[in-house]
Write an enzyme that holds these catalytic residues in place. Structure first.
Site, PDB file in Angstrom:
ATOM      1  N   MET A 143       0.831  -1.205   0.000  1.00 56.93           N
ATOM      2  CA  MET A 143       0.000   0.000   0.000  1.00 56.93           C
ATOM      3  C   MET A 143       0.860   1.246   0.000  1.00 56.93           C
ATOM      4  O   MET A 143       1.842   1.342   0.742  1.00 56.93           O
ATOM      5  CB  MET A 143      -0.915   0.001   1.233  1.00 56.93           C
ATOM      6  CG  MET A 143      -1.967   1.116   1.222  1.00 56.93           C
ATOM      7  SD  MET A 143      -3.196   0.901   2.516  1.00 56.93           S
ATOM      8  CE  MET A 143      -2.257   1.371   3.952  1.00 56.93           C
ATOM      9  N   CYS A 144       0.518   2.199  -0.858  1.00 58.52           N
ATOM     10  CA  CYS A 144       1.148   3.520  -0.829  1.00 58.52           C
ATOM     11  C   CYS A 144       0.078   4.557  -1.130  1.00 58.52           C
ATOM     12  O   CYS A 144      -1.111   4.238  -1.162  1.00 58.52           O
ATOM     13  CB  CYS A 144       2.318   3.631  -1.797  1.00 58.52           C
ATOM     14  SG  CYS A 144       1.899   3.575  -3.535  1.00 58.52           S
ATOM     15  N   ASN A 145       0.490   5.784  -1.345  1.00 54.95           N
ATOM     16  CA  ASN A 145      -0.470   6.869  -1.478  1.00 54.95           C
ATOM     17  C   ASN A 145      -1.454   6.638  -2.614  1.00 54.95           C
ATOM     18  O   ASN A 145      -2.659   6.739  -2.440  1.00 54.95           O
ATOM     19  CB  ASN A 145       0.269   8.191  -1.684  1.00 54.95           C
ATOM     20  CG  ASN A 145      -0.670   9.366  -1.749  1.00 54.95           C
ATOM     21  OD1 ASN A 145      -1.540   9.499  -0.898  1.00 54.95           O
ATOM     22  ND2 ASN A 145      -0.523  10.201  -2.763  1.00 54.95           N
TER      23      ASN A 145
END
Length: 561
Positions: free
Chosen positions: A467-469
């Site tokens: 998960m990232c932005n």
């Protein structure tokens, strides 16, 4: 360097802001609208550059054919750019309700849409086509109220209406109980109906009262008191530079600014972008120099800090083979403005010699681009361009096809290379003199060998979510990890998501790995998912090298943590 206590305070504040439900909902909602804005920007180009009545294409078409072709674009603009506020009011409300775990988030989303329309004026003063005098018209809604001009009304309507609706729904004193003999579905429906009625009624009363007291509509007051000042603040060079400097500083400290600065910076710049697009479509002079893509076109080439210039500097003058190899590894994502591997792997993070140009150089770009635009040396930005469009192409698209903007981007990149070079040279001298690079490589190799030797293969199917932005940088890493897991016989499902999809996806996960840019949010994410599975930041070294093998091997012991 900044003291550890001060840095911890900044991290704590940033985590609270990034975890705040309303700010997260704004961020996630704006991300969803990006494809619609890109489509609108594309057809702004098609209608008013390629199909310009005075252009070369028009000379080979009949006027009827040209009108028919342009009408396709006009309809697309009506279904994208001109209903942006309607999209946002639904999306923001839905995101807030989902994050507050309301069972049926579509209900408060529809309530917020109703409230948004309740705040609209009953009568509009319009000038009919071909007429000179304005007339009052009932029963219509102006696109000027549903496009970016209504963004702040949409934000306030969604936030306030959703919170009021959820408060009424959760308040036992304000619920009507029909007795135990009534089926649960009927009782729930009636309770929602009561909450809907009270919420919409409350805003209708407010709208009428405001009009009676101030002789102005609510949307007019919001426009003058909130929207116009914020647009002026962010499109004003000093205000814009203040916010972008803070953005780069936070990123260099390992704190992603998306949930902190962007909800403040992006909505007014999006309004300014829409005003430029509308003016360009009418053949008028666009009113703003600084709009949302201005930041990406001139200060984020290769990503925040214009690190594409740093990668070019590495290719040209680096004296360390490891740095040149690193630059080759991350160049492809860097061209598409994905630079988290550079920030966390080169690193820019906590590296004073690289942090200085990373923070200051983009501000120099903004100043040059601002005055170049003001003096007419390049065109204003008139088409929305998403941040992931590569430099040079972005300058051409955003300016409506003006190659002068492309030349400006090239000159700014050359300037960036010259600015980064002395800092890069000083940084490499410090590494070489202390022989730090050799030590780091030995530690990394020994650690990887130890992991590979000590961990047996697992035959249990597992799901790893990265998960990232926005799910861009981690999607590359997820693909690398999947390739290794498949070749090594690990029955793993590995994929990437953006932070807005956490609630939808976390129940599928046996392990959640955070991009290093979200590492500071680990505690709040663990709390949000109820510690259902382990949550750990991706190792910055593996992430920067896109080393899928090392990341998978390092993940094995985490399944039991």
């Amino acid at each position: 360097m900044m003291g550890s206590a001060t840095l911890q305070k900044i991290t704590d504040i940033s985590q609270k802001m990034a975890s705040e439900i309303h700010l997260r909902s704004l961020r996630d909602s704006f991300i969803i609208t990006v494809p619609f804005l890109v489509l609108a920007g594309l057809f702004i180009m098609v209608n008013y550059v390629f199909l310009d009545p005075k252009g070369w294409i028009a000379s080979s078409l009949t006027s009827e054919t040209l009108t028919s072709l342009r009408s396709v674009g006009d309809r697309i603009l009506n279904g994208t750019m001109n209903i942006l506020s309607l999209m946002l009011v639904i999306l923001i409300s839905w995101n807030i309700a989902t994050k507050r775990k309301f069972a049926t988030p579509v209900i408060p989303a529809m309530v917020s849409l109703a409230v948004f329309l309740v705040l609209m004026p009953n009568t509009l003063t319009l000038v009919p086509v071909g007429a000179e005098r304005a007339v009052e018209v009932n029963g219509v809604i102006s696109y000027g109220l549903t496009n970016a001009g209504g963004v702040f009304v949409a934000i306030l309507a969604a936030v306030l209406a959703t919170d009021l609706f959820l408060w009424i729904s959760n308040s036992k004193r304000l619920q009507i109980r029909l007795g135990d003999d009534v089926p649960p579905m009927v009782a729930q429906s009636f309770q929602s109906m009561f909450s809907i009625m009270l919420t919409v009624l409350a805003f209708a009363i407010v709208a009428v009262a405001v009009h009676g007291i101030f002789h102005m509509e609510v949307n007019e007051i919001i426009q003058k008191a909130i929207q116009a000042p914020l647009v002026h603040l962010t499109t004003n060079l000093p205000g814009f530079l203040t916010l972008t400097t803070l953005t780069n500083l936070l990123f260099s400290l390992g704190i992603h600014p998306s949930g902190i600065i962007n909800p403040i910076l992006e909505p007014p710049l999006l309004v300014a972008m829409q005003e430029n697009m509308a003016a360009f479509a009418k053949g008028e002079v666009p009113p703003h120099i600084i709009v949302l893509p201005f930041r990406d076109l001139y200060g984020h080439m290769g990503g925040t800090g214009t690190t594409l210039a740093l990668l070019i500097a590495l290719f040209l003058r680096s004296k360390m083979s490891s740095h040149k190899k690193f630059a080759r590894t991350v160049l492809a994502p860097g061209i598409f403005n994905i630079n988290e591997p550079v920030i966390f792997g080169f690193p820019v993070l906590y590296n004073p010699l690289i942090m200085i140009p990373f923070v200051i150089y983009p501000q120099i770009n903004f100043i040059i681009a601002y005055f170049a635009t003001q003096w007419g040396m390049v065109s204003k930005i008139v088409a929305y361009v998403p941040w992931s469009v590569p430099p040079l192409l972005s300058g051409w698209l955003g300016s409506g096809g003006d190659f002068r903007n492309v030349i400006l981007q090239i000159l700014l990149l050359m300037l960036g290379v010259m600015i980064y070079l002395p800092f890069l040279a000083a940084y490499e001298r410090s590494l070489l003199s202390a022989k730090k690079q050799k030590l780091v490589n030995e530690i990394a190799e020994n650690a990887q060998i130890g992991i590979a030797a000590s961990e047996p293969k697992t035959q249990t199917a597992k799901t790893i979510i990265l998960m990232c932005n926005e799910g861009m940088s981690t999607s590359i890493m997820a693909r690398k990890m999947s390739q290794f897991a498949q070749s090594a016989g690990y029955p793993f499902t590995i994929y990437a998501i953006n932070v807005g999809r956490l609630q939808e996806e976390y129940q599928k996960a046996d392990l959640i790995l955070l991009g290093p840019q979200l590492g500071y949010m680990r505690e709040s994410i663990c709390e949000e998912i109820g510690n259902r599975c382990p949550v750990q930041p991706l190792d910055a070294g593996y992430f920067s090298k896109l080393d899928g093998k090392a990341a998978v091997l390092a993940a094995l012991p985490l399944f039991n943590s």
